[in-house]
Motif scaffolding. Sequence first.
Motif, PDB file in Angstrom:
ATOM      1  N   LEU A  10       0.785  -1.267   0.044  1.00  0.00           N
ATOM      2  CA  LEU A  10      -0.139   0.197   0.184  1.00  0.00           C
ATOM      3  C   LEU A  10       0.736   1.256   0.118  1.00  0.00           C
ATOM      4  CD1 LEU A  10      -2.642   1.583   0.088  1.00  0.00           C
ATOM      5  CD2 LEU A  10      -2.847   1.046   2.672  1.00  0.00           C
ATOM      6  N   GLN A  11       2.020   1.145   0.590  1.00  0.00           N
ATOM      7  CA  GLN A  11       2.680   2.408   0.754  1.00  0.00           C
ATOM      8  C   GLN A  11       3.259   2.970  -0.642  1.00  0.00           C
ATOM      9  OE1 GLN A  11       6.213   2.086   3.349  1.00  0.00           O
ATOM     10  NE2 GLN A  11       6.174   4.208   3.746  1.00  0.00           N
ATOM     11  N   SER A  12       3.804   1.919  -1.280  1.00  0.00           N
ATOM     12  CA  SER A  12       4.306   2.151  -2.831  1.00  0.00           C
ATOM     13  C   SER A  12       2.925   2.691  -3.691  1.00  0.00           C
ATOM     14  CB  SER A  12       4.994   1.081  -3.402  1.00  0.00           C
ATOM     15  OG  SER A  12       6.243   0.882  -2.477  1.00  0.00           O
ATOM     16  N   SER A  27       1.065  11.865  -0.028  1.00  0.00           N
ATOM     17  CA  SER A  27       0.453  10.303   0.587  1.00  0.00           C
ATOM     18  C   SER A  27       1.204  10.451   1.983  1.00  0.00           C
ATOM     19  CB  SER A  27       0.762   9.381  -0.382  1.00  0.00           C
ATOM     20  OG  SER A  27       0.576   7.963   0.141  1.00  0.00           O
ATOM     21  N   GLN A  28       0.092   9.899   2.784  1.00  0.00           N
ATOM     22  CA  GLN A  28       0.584   9.515   4.232  1.00  0.00           C
ATOM     23  C   GLN A  28       0.261   8.046   4.493  1.00  0.00           C
ATOM     24  OE1 GLN A  28      -1.079  12.099   7.373  1.00  0.00           O
ATOM     25  NE2 GLN A  28       0.197  11.110   9.020  1.00  0.00           N
ATOM     26  N   TYR A  29       1.304   7.228   5.056  1.00  0.00           N
ATOM     27  CA  TYR A  29       0.952   6.052   4.954  1.00  0.00           C
ATOM     28  C   TYR A  29       1.006   5.482   6.384  1.00  0.00           C
ATOM     29  CZ  TYR A  29       1.984   0.736   5.035  1.00  0.00           C
ATOM     30  OH  TYR A  29       2.208  -0.440   5.389  1.00  0.00           O
ATOM     31  N   ARG A  30       0.153   4.693   7.115  1.00  0.00           N
ATOM     32  CA  ARG A  30       0.220   4.017   8.388  1.00  0.00           C
ATOM     33  C   ARG A  30       0.081   2.696   8.608  1.00  0.00           C
ATOM     34  NH1 ARG A  30      -4.199   6.294  12.380  1.00  0.00           N
ATOM     35  NH2 ARG A  30      -5.652   5.276  10.580  1.00  0.00           N
ATOM     36  N   ASP A  31       0.788   2.068   9.146  1.00  0.00           N
ATOM     37  CA  ASP A  31       0.917   0.522   9.259  1.00  0.00           C
ATOM     38  C   ASP A  31       1.160   0.172  10.773  1.00  0.00           C
ATOM     39  OD1 ASP A  31       1.043  -2.301   8.723  1.00  0.00           O
ATOM     40  OD2 ASP A  31       3.074  -2.076   8.154  1.00  0.00           O
ATOM     41  N   GLY A  32       0.502  -0.923  11.374  1.00  0.00           N
ATOM     42  CA  GLY A  32       0.335  -1.617  12.276  1.00  0.00           C
ATOM     43  C   GLY A  32      -0.536  -1.197  13.459  1.00  0.00           C
ATOM     44  N   ARG A  33      -0.726  -2.147  14.433  1.00  0.00           N
ATOM     45  CA  ARG A  33      -1.805  -2.016  15.495  1.00  0.00           C
ATOM     46  C   ARG A  33      -1.530  -0.473  16.000  1.00  0.00           C
ATOM     47  NH1 ARG A  33      -5.332  -5.487  18.156  1.00  0.00           N
ATOM     48  NH2 ARG A  33      -4.470  -7.120  16.925  1.00  0.00           N
TER      49      ARG A  33
END
Length: 251
Positions: A10-12, A27-33
């Motif tokens: 998703l980030q790319s 673009s701003q990406y978020r990942d993880g609980r």
Amino acid sequence: MHDSTEAPDLQSYARALADELPGTWHSQYRDGRAELDQHGPAENVWDMNELAEALASDGVVQDAVLTRDDGTRLYVIPRPHSEEEFLVGAIAPDLPPHAFRGVREPDGILIPDNPYQAAEDIVLELLPRYDKAAAQAQYNAARPPAAAGDETLVMAWSGRDLVVDRPVRREVVDVLLDLGFVNAEAPGQLTLPGDNPVVQAQTVQSAATTLRSHGLNIDVAVRHASPRTALGASAAVVPPTPSGSPAARGR
């Protein structure tokens, strides 16, 4: 180009999509609980369709927000159980609750893992609906609320169901029961069961219209759960803040 033979990156993908969209997007990406458990843009996603259903599930572990230089924001997640598709929807503008009265949600769309084609779909399908809805909301925001005593009936997703605190007024309860709400297992709540978000959206619309037709100054708002956040009794009925009330406003 995003490689559809791998798990969704998703980030790319979000960066490539931002580059393909007309205008200037970031673009701003978020990942993880840890990040996704915090209240964030998912609460304000302007959708009552497949994207809303995905957010109500427990399968969203990464998301991205695309922001245009004029403040327009899009919310992107991988489509659950798919390695080649994504879901994108608009994030509602920062406006007071009464601004969304009578405004239909510009529901999100399914997009392919090809950023060029996805950008074209967004420009042709999603952005025109968003622009129309946002213009209506901005117009409403510039006008005073219809009545100072208006109330808001806040519904919240709990899994695939919609949950609402049982209203004090019997006439309001009767309207909801007639539309298919039933007594929830939790005391003091009603729930609208079902696995079809389109039908549920129609029921929300009918609730708002019916309550108004009965002369009740009550708006209906739908609150989306943050990804990976379970909704309990208290979360289901927290009144929305002025910037967190976009999903349904007595359409």
